[in-house]
Design a protein around this motif. Structure first.
Motif, PDB file in Angstrom:
ATOM      1  N   LEU A   1       0.803  -1.220   0.000  1.00 23.33           N
ATOM      2  CA  LEU A   1       0.000   0.000   0.000  1.00 23.33           C
ATOM      3  C   LEU A   1       0.837   1.273   0.000  1.00 23.33           C
ATOM      4  CD1 LEU A   1      -2.826  -0.954   2.526  1.00 23.33           C
ATOM      5  CD2 LEU A   1      -2.760  -1.274   0.045  1.00 23.33           C
ATOM      6  N   GLY A   2       2.134   1.147   0.181  1.00 20.90           N
ATOM      7  CA  GLY A   2       2.988   2.333   0.208  1.00 20.90           C
ATOM      8  C   GLY A   2       2.802   3.190   1.443  1.00 20.90           C
ATOM      9  N   VAL A   3       2.310   2.600   2.531  1.00 19.67           N
ATOM     10  CA  VAL A   3       2.090   3.344   3.775  1.00 19.67           C
ATOM     11  C   VAL A   3       3.375   3.304   4.593  1.00 19.67           C
ATOM     12  CG1 VAL A   3       0.743   3.497   5.899  1.00 19.67           C
ATOM     13  CG2 VAL A   3      -0.344   2.780   3.772  1.00 19.67           C
ATOM     14  N   ARG A   4       3.924   4.480   4.873  1.00 17.49           N
ATOM     15  CA  ARG A   4       5.154   4.568   5.654  1.00 17.49           C
ATOM     16  C   ARG A   4       4.799   4.848   7.107  1.00 17.49           C
ATOM     17  NH1 ARG A   4       8.730   1.908   2.744  1.00 17.49           N
ATOM     18  NH2 ARG A   4       8.676   2.575   0.556  1.00 17.49           N
ATOM     19  N   VAL A   5       4.800   3.816   7.911  1.00 14.68           N
ATOM     20  CA  VAL A   5       4.494   3.933   9.333  1.00 14.68           C
ATOM     21  C   VAL A   5       5.743   3.571  10.119  1.00 14.68           C
ATOM     22  CG1 VAL A   5       3.059   3.101  11.225  1.00 14.68           C
ATOM     23  CG2 VAL A   5       2.073   3.392   8.948  1.00 14.68           C
ATOM     24  N   GLU A   6       6.170   4.465  11.005  1.00 12.00           N
ATOM     25  CA  GLU A   6       7.357   4.209  11.809  1.00 12.00           C
ATOM     26  C   GLU A   6       7.116   3.048  12.769  1.00 12.00           C
ATOM     27  OE1 GLU A   6      10.263   5.601  11.493  1.00 12.00           O
ATOM     28  OE2 GLU A   6       9.623   6.981   9.916  1.00 12.00           O
ATOM     29  N   GLU A   7       8.178   2.300  13.031  1.00  9.12           N
ATOM     30  CA  GLU A   7       8.082   1.229  14.016  1.00  9.12           C
ATOM     31  C   GLU A   7       8.024   1.831  15.419  1.00  9.12           C
ATOM     32  OE1 GLU A   7       7.786  -2.026  13.586  1.00  9.12           O
ATOM     33  OE2 GLU A   7       7.755  -1.774  11.412  1.00  9.12           O
ATOM     34  N   PRO A   8       7.176   1.293  16.294  1.00  9.59           N
ATOM     35  CA  PRO A   8       7.119   1.821  17.664  1.00  9.59           C
ATOM     36  C   PRO A   8       8.403   1.524  18.425  1.00  9.59           C
ATOM     37  CG  PRO A   8       5.796  -0.169  17.461  1.00  9.59           C
ATOM     38  CD  PRO A   8       6.237   0.188  16.073  1.00  9.59           C
ATOM     39  N   SER A   9       8.618   2.264  19.473  1.00 10.20           N
ATOM     40  CA  SER A   9       9.815   2.071  20.284  1.00 10.20           C
ATOM     41  C   SER A   9       9.771   0.706  20.945  1.00 10.20           C
ATOM     42  CB  SER A   9       9.908   3.156  21.352  1.00 10.20           C
ATOM     43  OG  SER A   9       9.872   4.438  20.770  1.00 10.20           O
TER      44      SER A   9
END
Length: 399
Positions: A91-99
């Protein structure tokens, strides 16, 4: 007459229509693949979270219930990671990884921290509500492939827009809060390690320096006492030597106290303290301190030791002929800049102590910037949060 492919907006320039493209392009096929994979993926996730919740809830009255639930939440974190990777790929969704969860010493602190992990619980909620959505998207997409294929690209875009919204809402980290928690955890570790290192340094300096001299002094005075009657001249010589040892021990104690917190900094502030440090540097140093008021004692101490260590680096490593130190306040920040005309090439990881300085500044929400091209000059800028000095931290009060 040739048809125009743009519309006139009144000033002679036209807004061209977007170029035509094939409806089933690469992005569309990725969206279709994501929608078809929703059913098996959501089915696995739903079965997992239901099993974890039921098992953990039923066994909550036993000693293994909460540890099993905590382990399930850790597994839910991994499911969330896989879902974010799938969304990025298709989907091309850039979601940062949680800490990552901070490390805790002891089983009970780890258990409590894991049970209240918001990332794990949001992933559980995501997987729980995804099964009916997975069934719907799989069914609509599969039927549209054979019956409604002319409008499938539009359906795929609409359905995957809802997927993107769910991923961003439930699988993205709580940006500011989680980043802040991770920073505070890291900063606390830096502060603890720095304090432990300082205590070891003070203990080593006392043991190898002043303590050894005081032991020799006590032995010398003991021998002088024994010879006081039978050989007064030898006793006088020993007392004179002991007097010299006392002076050396006092000097070492003063140096040690200056390394902990110099009296001139407490009594007269940064201007006088930095000027005193500059006199001990092997190159001429121009000191400029432009402060109307004094900052909090902790901030003032960090600024002092930062400049002190940077000037030591200049003396030992830079080969400079001149240096300068500037200190000023800008809004709610205290800025310190140290510059020299040496050979340059300094790096944070070169073992010159600059990495430690950067960590210490970061522990109090400060910044450390190094600009040192090969050939020089080297400019180090340190930025600290400004905190006003309270009444009990007046210029004449003890540290």
């Amino acid at each position: 007459m040739t048809e125009r492919l743009f519309s006139d907006d009144g000033d002679g320039d036209g807004a061209r229509l977007p170029p035509p493209r094939f409806a089933y392009d690469r992005a569309t096929w990725k969206e279709i693949a994501h929608l078809l994979a929703n059913l098996p993926v959501s089915l696995v996730g739903f079965v997992y979270v239901v099993t974890v919740l039921l098992t953990g809830g039923v066994l909550a009255l036993t000693v293994i219930g909460f540890p099993m639930l905590a382990g399930g939440l850790l597994g839910a974190r991994q499911l969330g990671r896989l879902e974010r990777a799938r969304a990025r790929k298709l989907l091309g969704v850039r979601v940062e990884e949680p800490s990552p969860l901070p490390r805790r010493s002891g089983f009970m602190p780890w258990l409590w921290m894991t049970l209240k992990d918001p990332v794990g619980w949001r992933t559980v909620l995501y997987e729980f509500i995804r099964l009916p959505w997975g069934v719907l998207t799989f069914t609509v997409t599969l039927i549209s492939l054979f019956v409604l294929w002319p409008v499938l690209p539009f359906l795929a875009r609409g359905l995957t827009s809802a997927d993107r919204a769910m991923v961003r809402a439930l699988l993205s980290p709580s940006d500011e809060l989680e980043r802040r928690i991770a920073e505070l955890e890291s900063d606390r570790g830096v502060v603890v390690d720095t304090a432990a290192a300082d205590l070891r340094r003070i203990e080593r300096d006392l043991h190898d320096g002043a303590q050894a001299r005081l032991v020799n002094l006590a032995m010398g005075l003991g021998l002088a006492k024994e010879k006081l009657i039978e050989d007064p001249d030898a006793a006088a010589t020993m007392v004179a030597e002991a007097h010299g040892e006392v002076k050396l021990a006092l000097q070492e104690l003063r140096d040690l106290a200056r390394g902990i917190h110099p009296a001139v900094l407490t009594d007269r502030g940064l201007d006088a303290a930095l000027s005193s440090v500059a006199t001990r540097c092997t190159v001429p140093v121009k000191v400029t301190v432009d402060l109307v008021a004094r900052p909090a004692a902790a901030i003032e101490g960090i600024a002092y030791f930062t400049v002190s260590e940077l000037l030591q680096n200049i003396s030992k490593h830079s080969g400079a002929r001149a240096a300068s130190v500037e200190v000023w306040r800008s809004a709610d920040r205290l800025l310190v800049q140290v510059e020299d005309d040496g050979r340059g090439g300094a790096r944070l990881a070169d073992g010159t102590g600059m990495k430690g300085l950067a960590d210490r500044l970061g522990a109090v929400d400060g910044l450390f910037a190094l600009d040192s091209p090969v050939g020089g000059p080297t400019v180090v800028t340190a930025e600290l949060p400004w905190r006003d000095r309270t009444e009990d931290q007046g210029a004449g009060s003890p540290p």
